[in-house]
Scaffold this motif. Structure first.
Motif, PDB file in Angstrom:
ATOM      1  N   PRO A  33       0.935  -1.329   0.026  1.00 55.69           N
ATOM      2  CA  PRO A  33       0.112   0.096  -0.058  1.00 55.69           C
ATOM      3  C   PRO A  33       0.685   1.291   0.037  1.00 55.69           C
ATOM      4  CG  PRO A  33      -0.976  -1.619   1.660  1.00 55.69           C
ATOM      5  CD  PRO A  33       0.662  -2.080   1.105  1.00 55.69           C
ATOM      6  N   ALA A  34       2.051   1.008   0.393  1.00 55.46           N
ATOM      7  CA  ALA A  34       3.082   2.449   0.346  1.00 55.46           C
ATOM      8  C   ALA A  34       3.604   2.488  -0.624  1.00 55.46           C
ATOM      9  CB  ALA A  34       4.243   2.357   1.548  1.00 55.46           C
ATOM     10  N   SER A  35       3.279   1.725  -1.939  1.00 49.92           N
ATOM     11  CA  SER A  35       3.894   1.784  -3.214  1.00 49.92           C
ATOM     12  C   SER A  35       5.427   1.345  -3.493  1.00 49.92           C
ATOM     13  CB  SER A  35       3.641   3.279  -3.829  1.00 49.92           C
ATOM     14  OG  SER A  35       2.436   3.674  -4.060  1.00 49.92           O
ATOM     15  N   HIS A  36       5.666   0.542  -2.573  1.00 48.44           N
ATOM     16  CA  HIS A  36       7.043  -0.137  -2.700  1.00 48.44           C
ATOM     17  C   HIS A  36       6.838  -1.216  -3.601  1.00 48.44           C
ATOM     18  CE1 HIS A  36       7.512   1.358   1.695  1.00 48.44           C
ATOM     19  NE2 HIS A  36       8.109   2.229   0.919  1.00 48.44           N
ATOM     20  N   VAL A  37       7.480  -1.142  -4.563  1.00 48.98           N
ATOM     21  CA  VAL A  37       7.557  -2.194  -5.544  1.00 48.98           C
ATOM     22  C   VAL A  37       8.766  -3.143  -5.379  1.00 48.98           C
ATOM     23  CG1 VAL A  37       7.602  -2.619  -8.222  1.00 48.98           C
ATOM     24  CG2 VAL A  37       6.405  -0.558  -7.096  1.00 48.98           C
TER      25      VAL A  37
ATOM     26  N   GLU B 142       5.262 -10.582   2.558  1.00 46.81           N
ATOM     27  CA  GLU B 142       5.369  -9.091   2.989  1.00 46.81           C
ATOM     28  C   GLU B 142       6.225  -8.222   2.091  1.00 46.81           C
ATOM     29  OE1 GLU B 142       6.179  -9.910   7.005  1.00 46.81           O
ATOM     30  OE2 GLU B 142       8.302  -9.337   6.448  1.00 46.81           O
ATOM     31  N   CYS B 143       6.115  -6.763   2.079  1.00 46.65           N
ATOM     32  CA  CYS B 143       6.810  -5.928   1.565  1.00 46.65           C
ATOM     33  C   CYS B 143       8.300  -6.070   2.426  1.00 46.65           C
ATOM     34  CB  CYS B 143       6.420  -4.557   1.819  1.00 46.65           C
ATOM     35  SG  CYS B 143       7.498  -3.179   1.210  1.00 46.65           S
ATOM     36  N   PRO B 144       9.402  -6.026   1.373  1.00 49.11           N
ATOM     37  CA  PRO B 144      10.786  -6.163   2.091  1.00 49.11           C
ATOM     38  C   PRO B 144      11.085  -4.893   2.771  1.00 49.11           C
ATOM     39  CG  PRO B 144      11.057  -6.190  -0.328  1.00 49.11           C
ATOM     40  CD  PRO B 144       9.381  -6.292   0.013  1.00 49.11           C
ATOM     41  N   VAL B 145      10.402  -3.884   2.296  1.00 50.59           N
ATOM     42  CA  VAL B 145      10.837  -2.343   2.791  1.00 50.59           C
ATOM     43  C   VAL B 145      10.252  -1.976   4.162  1.00 50.59           C
ATOM     44  CG1 VAL B 145      10.940  -0.030   2.176  1.00 50.59           C
ATOM     45  CG2 VAL B 145      11.291  -1.501   0.335  1.00 50.59           C
ATOM     46  N   CYS B 146       8.948  -2.319   4.163  1.00 45.37           N
ATOM     47  CA  CYS B 146       8.004  -1.823   5.309  1.00 45.37           C
ATOM     48  C   CYS B 146       7.339  -2.917   6.004  1.00 45.37           C
ATOM     49  CB  CYS B 146       7.064  -0.629   4.903  1.00 45.37           C
ATOM     50  SG  CYS B 146       5.703  -1.309   3.522  1.00 45.37           S
TER      51      CYS B 146
HETATM   52 ZN   LIG Z   1       6.060  -1.359   1.637  1.00 46.51          ZN
END
Ligand SMILES: [Zn+2]
Length: 167
Positions: free
Chosen positions: A9-13, A34-38
């Motif tokens: 949802p935070a637009s991390h691709v 899960e998103c590796p960034v957030c």
């Molecule tokens: Zn993310």
């Protein structure tokens, strides 16, 4: 193996590697993706059909037909279409145009010394003549000996219609 472009949802691709589309859906349902960034688990598949199609074709995935990535469940259709491949028949024409242009450039920027080419090339090389671009005729033997003396000569085939000024 299926490579998916994923987005949180935070637009991390990011890319996710899964055994199959079902594998991805299963892991997603169990909260394993899960998103590796957030670390957000509200991961969705980012539709980049063109890239996925190319990828599966290169990887030789026989089972993954191009249409498989065009999932109707996702929010938006891909915005870009892959560029149409150039028909091979167009290539010689394009090359010929570039070549004609190069020949014209050489002819416009060199002095025609005709059959004195080898002689002039030597004079320029040894500083006996003004440094300039020249063109002219040289036999294969002359060309070879010029090259052996460290004088750069460039054989340039000239289109038939343009032969006049060179001869
Ligand atoms: Zn993310």
């Amino acid at each position: 193996m299926k490579v998916l472009d994923l987005q949180c949802p935070a637009s991390h691709v990011f890319e996710g590697w899964f055994g199959s589309e079902e594998d991805f859906q299963g892991q997603l349902a169990r909260g394993l993706v899960e998103c590796p960034v957030c670390g957000d688990k509200q991961v969705t598949k980012k539709l980049t059909a063109a890239r996925l199609n190319l990828g599966s074709a290169r990887a030789g995935e026989g089972s993954a037909a191009p249409a498989a990535s065009a999932s109707s469940s996702a929010a938006s259709a891909p915005a870009t279409t892959p560029p149409a491949p150039q028909p091979p028949a167009d290539m010689p024409v394009a090359l010929q145009a570039a070549w004609m242009k190069a020949v014209r450039h050489v002819m416009a920027n060199t002095e025609d010394v005709g059959e004195r080419f080898a002689e002039e090339a030597r004079k320029i090389h040894y500083g006996e003549s003004e440094e300039r671009g020249i063109r002219g005729q040289a036999s294969p033997e002359e060309t070879r000996s010029l090259l052996e003396e460290g004088i750069s000569v460039l054989p340039l085939p000239v289109p038939k219609g343009m032969k006049g000024p060179l001869q």
